[in-house]
Design a protein around this motif. Sequence first.
Motif, mmCIF file in Angstrom:
data_model
loop_
_atom_site.group_PDB
_atom_site.id
_atom_site.type_symbol
_atom_site.label_atom_id
_atom_site.label_comp_id
_atom_site.label_asym_id
_atom_site.label_seq_id
_atom_site.Cartn_x
_atom_site.Cartn_y
_atom_site.Cartn_z
ATOM 1 N N LYS A 122 21.961 2.098 -1.321
ATOM 2 C CA LYS A 122 22.732 3.020 -0.749
ATOM 3 C C LYS A 122 22.142 3.607 0.596
ATOM 4 C CE LYS A 122 24.732 4.498 -5.083
ATOM 5 N NZ LYS A 122 24.671 5.586 -6.214
ATOM 6 N N ARG A 123 20.978 3.404 0.730
ATOM 7 C CA ARG A 123 20.233 4.092 1.819
ATOM 8 C C ARG A 123 19.945 3.319 3.098
ATOM 9 N NH1 ARG A 123 19.771 7.021 -2.564
ATOM 10 N NH2 ARG A 123 19.362 9.210 -2.371
ATOM 11 N N GLY A 124 20.362 1.800 2.737
ATOM 12 C CA GLY A 124 20.326 0.848 3.794
ATOM 13 C C GLY A 124 19.159 -0.072 3.794
ATOM 14 N N VAL A 125 18.402 -0.128 2.239
ATOM 15 C CA VAL A 125 17.517 -1.018 2.074
ATOM 16 C C VAL A 125 17.695 -1.823 1.054
ATOM 17 C CG1 VAL A 125 14.989 -1.379 1.740
ATOM 18 C CG2 VAL A 125 15.681 0.449 3.355
ATOM 19 N N PHE A 126 17.443 -3.246 1.043
ATOM 20 C CA PHE A 126 17.826 -4.071 0.135
ATOM 21 C C PHE A 126 16.538 -4.621 -0.803
ATOM 22 C CE2 PHE A 126 18.726 -8.434 -1.775
ATOM 23 C CZ PHE A 126 19.524 -7.702 -2.642
ATOM 24 N N VAL A 168 9.236 -10.468 2.574
ATOM 25 C CA VAL A 168 8.877 -9.953 3.885
ATOM 26 C C VAL A 168 8.965 -11.251 4.693
ATOM 27 C CG1 VAL A 168 7.014 -8.932 5.116
ATOM 28 C CG2 VAL A 168 7.484 -8.574 2.572
ATOM 29 N N CYS A 169 9.834 -10.829 5.954
ATOM 30 C CA CYS A 169 9.977 -11.961 6.888
ATOM 31 C C CYS A 169 9.089 -11.678 8.140
ATOM 32 C CB CYS A 169 11.334 -11.996 7.036
ATOM 33 S SG CYS A 169 12.318 -12.667 5.532
ATOM 34 N N ALA A 170 8.949 -12.739 9.069
ATOM 35 C CA ALA A 170 8.266 -12.348 10.485
ATOM 36 C C ALA A 170 9.257 -11.573 11.417
ATOM 37 C CB ALA A 170 7.913 -13.558 11.118
ATOM 38 N N GLY A 171 10.619 -11.797 10.906
ATOM 39 C CA GLY A 171 11.536 -10.838 11.694
ATOM 40 C C GLY A 171 11.521 -9.416 11.355
ATOM 41 N N HIS A 172 10.603 -8.867 10.492
ATOM 42 C CA HIS A 172 10.524 -7.526 10.143
ATOM 43 C C HIS A 172 9.493 -6.970 11.088
ATOM 44 C CE1 HIS A 172 12.025 -8.334 5.886
ATOM 45 N NE2 HIS A 172 12.949 -7.686 6.471
ATOM 46 N N THR A 173 9.362 -5.853 11.341
ATOM 47 C CA THR A 173 8.572 -5.108 12.051
ATOM 48 C C THR A 173 7.867 -4.070 11.559
ATOM 49 O OG1 THR A 173 9.920 -3.454 13.114
ATOM 50 C CG2 THR A 173 10.005 -5.402 14.316
ATOM 51 N N GLU A 174 6.683 -3.165 11.941
ATOM 52 C CA GLU A 174 6.131 -2.193 11.225
ATOM 53 C C GLU A 174 7.129 -1.087 11.082
ATOM 54 O OE1 GLU A 174 2.437 -1.316 13.037
ATOM 55 O OE2 GLU A 174 1.466 -2.917 12.353
ATOM 56 N N GLU A 175 7.909 -0.941 12.282
ATOM 57 C CA GLU A 175 8.990 0.196 12.051
ATOM 58 C C GLU A 175 9.805 -0.026 10.817
ATOM 59 O OE1 GLU A 175 10.656 3.535 12.926
ATOM 60 O OE2 GLU A 175 8.827 2.793 13.693
ATOM 61 N N ASP A 235 0.893 -1.183 -0.017
ATOM 62 C CA ASP A 235 0.007 -0.154 -0.054
ATOM 63 C C ASP A 235 0.737 1.198 0.104
ATOM 64 O OD1 ASP A 235 -2.316 -1.684 0.165
ATOM 65 O OD2 ASP A 235 -2.559 -1.407 2.049
ATOM 66 N N GLY A 236 2.009 1.297 0.725
ATOM 67 C CA GLY A 236 2.819 2.477 0.854
ATOM 68 C C GLY A 236 3.469 2.709 -0.495
ATOM 69 N N MET A 237 4.129 1.641 -1.026
ATOM 70 C CA MET A 237 4.954 1.979 -2.086
ATOM 71 C C MET A 237 4.070 2.409 -3.542
ATOM 72 S SD MET A 237 7.967 -0.979 -1.858
ATOM 73 C CE MET A 237 8.859 -0.251 -3.219
ATOM 74 N N LEU A 238 2.913 1.675 -3.475
ATOM 75 C CA LEU A 238 2.054 1.996 -4.613
ATOM 76 C C LEU A 238 1.290 3.380 -4.369
ATOM 77 C CD1 LEU A 238 -0.161 -1.259 -4.948
ATOM 78 C CD2 LEU A 238 1.898 -0.634 -6.507
ATOM 79 N N ILE A 276 9.255 -1.387 8.098
ATOM 80 C CA ILE A 276 8.475 -1.141 6.679
ATOM 81 C C ILE A 276 8.298 0.433 6.835
ATOM 82 C CG2 ILE A 276 6.309 -1.416 5.614
ATOM 83 C CD1 ILE A 276 7.593 -3.978 5.904
ATOM 84 N N LYS A 277 8.252 1.062 7.874
ATOM 85 C CA LYS A 277 8.000 2.515 7.798
ATOM 86 C C LYS A 277 9.255 3.412 7.598
ATOM 87 C CE LYS A 277 4.643 2.819 11.487
ATOM 88 N NZ LYS A 277 4.070 3.306 12.874
ATOM 89 N N GLN A 278 10.442 2.596 7.772
ATOM 90 C CA GLN A 278 11.712 2.764 7.361
ATOM 91 C C GLN A 278 12.164 2.714 6.087
ATOM 92 O OE1 GLN A 278 14.662 1.483 10.369
ATOM 93 N NE2 GLN A 278 14.029 2.492 12.086
ATOM 94 N N THR A 279 11.367 1.756 5.575
ATOM 95 C CA THR A 279 11.630 1.239 4.073
ATOM 96 C C THR A 279 10.950 2.055 3.110
ATOM 97 O OG1 THR A 279 11.983 -1.108 4.718
ATOM 98 C CG2 THR A 279 11.302 -0.580 2.491
ATOM 99 N N LEU A 280 9.902 2.568 3.635
ATOM 100 C CA LEU A 280 8.948 3.469 2.995
ATOM 101 C C LEU A 280 9.463 4.928 2.731
ATOM 102 C CD1 LEU A 280 5.343 2.384 4.097
ATOM 103 C CD2 LEU A 280 6.538 1.953 1.799
ATOM 104 N N GLU A 281 10.392 5.290 3.800
ATOM 105 C CA GLU A 281 10.981 6.592 3.917
ATOM 106 C C GLU A 281 11.971 6.526 2.979
ATOM 107 O OE1 GLU A 281 12.512 7.169 7.738
ATOM 108 O OE2 GLU A 281 10.683 7.484 8.678
ATOM 109 N N VAL A 282 12.587 5.386 2.736
ATOM 110 C CA VAL A 282 13.772 5.319 1.624
ATOM 111 C C VAL A 282 12.994 5.082 0.262
ATOM 112 C CG1 VAL A 282 15.562 3.777 0.725
ATOM 113 C CG2 VAL A 282 15.296 4.279 3.136
ATOM 114 N N THR A 283 12.203 4.285 0.114
ATOM 115 C CA THR A 283 11.411 4.199 -1.168
ATOM 116 C C THR A 283 11.038 5.497 -1.674
ATOM 117 O OG1 THR A 283 9.293 3.165 -0.337
ATOM 118 C CG2 THR A 283 11.012 1.679 -1.010
#
Length: 212
Positions: free
Chosen positions: A171-175, A184-191, A128-131, A193-200
């Motif tokens: 380069k911004r820390g997201v692969f 997407v893994c269970a080890g990920h958190t909502e935080e 949802d965030g990336m779209l 995803i939020k940090q990922t969306l800041e980068v994307t």
Amino acid sequence: PIKHDIFQDLELPVPGYFDAVRKACDENNVVFIMDDIRCCYRLKFEGSHEYFNTTPDLVTIGKGMANGHPISVAYGTEKMKQAACQVYFSGTHFYSGAPMAAALAALEIIRTEGVIEKINHLGQMLKDGMLEQAQSHGVEVSWSGPLGIPFMRFPKGGPAASITFAGSATKRGVFLHPHHNWFVCAGHTEEDIKQTLEVTDECFAIVKKQIG
């Protein structure tokens, strides 16, 4: 059990596909083997064949069952078990205890702690965030795959745009892989995803300048 050519959309089997595969295998005395390496425990705990409502003779799974520890398993019908008993084979790491212990622990967590539901929740949040970001930047994208195994590409910019996007994210820390599905893994958190969306969000702006 999903098709993914590099830089192309993920393709899930259409209704009736596995029925046709099962029928063809039975009619020609062919073993139906389902490769569940990527999807295992991301679609359904019992296996992707249960998710797609089909019955293969053999299913192969790998390190996903052990949280990344090196292990592989083939399981199947009683008929296949009887055939396996007639074959001798050996392996260097058959007696490695750590991967087996990791698998038992991981399987219990997946079974009891809502892992698949969490993966789907985080995957939906990412999608949802990336779209929304793509639309706000005026960038056309194609999103495909299950929520826990997504992939995104740029129909207009092609592979070059995907490489720019993924490289800028790295380069911004997201692969984010440019031509392979993401996980997407269970080890990920909502935080996370939020940090990922800041980068994307920044990366979409970069791609927009590249493809116009």
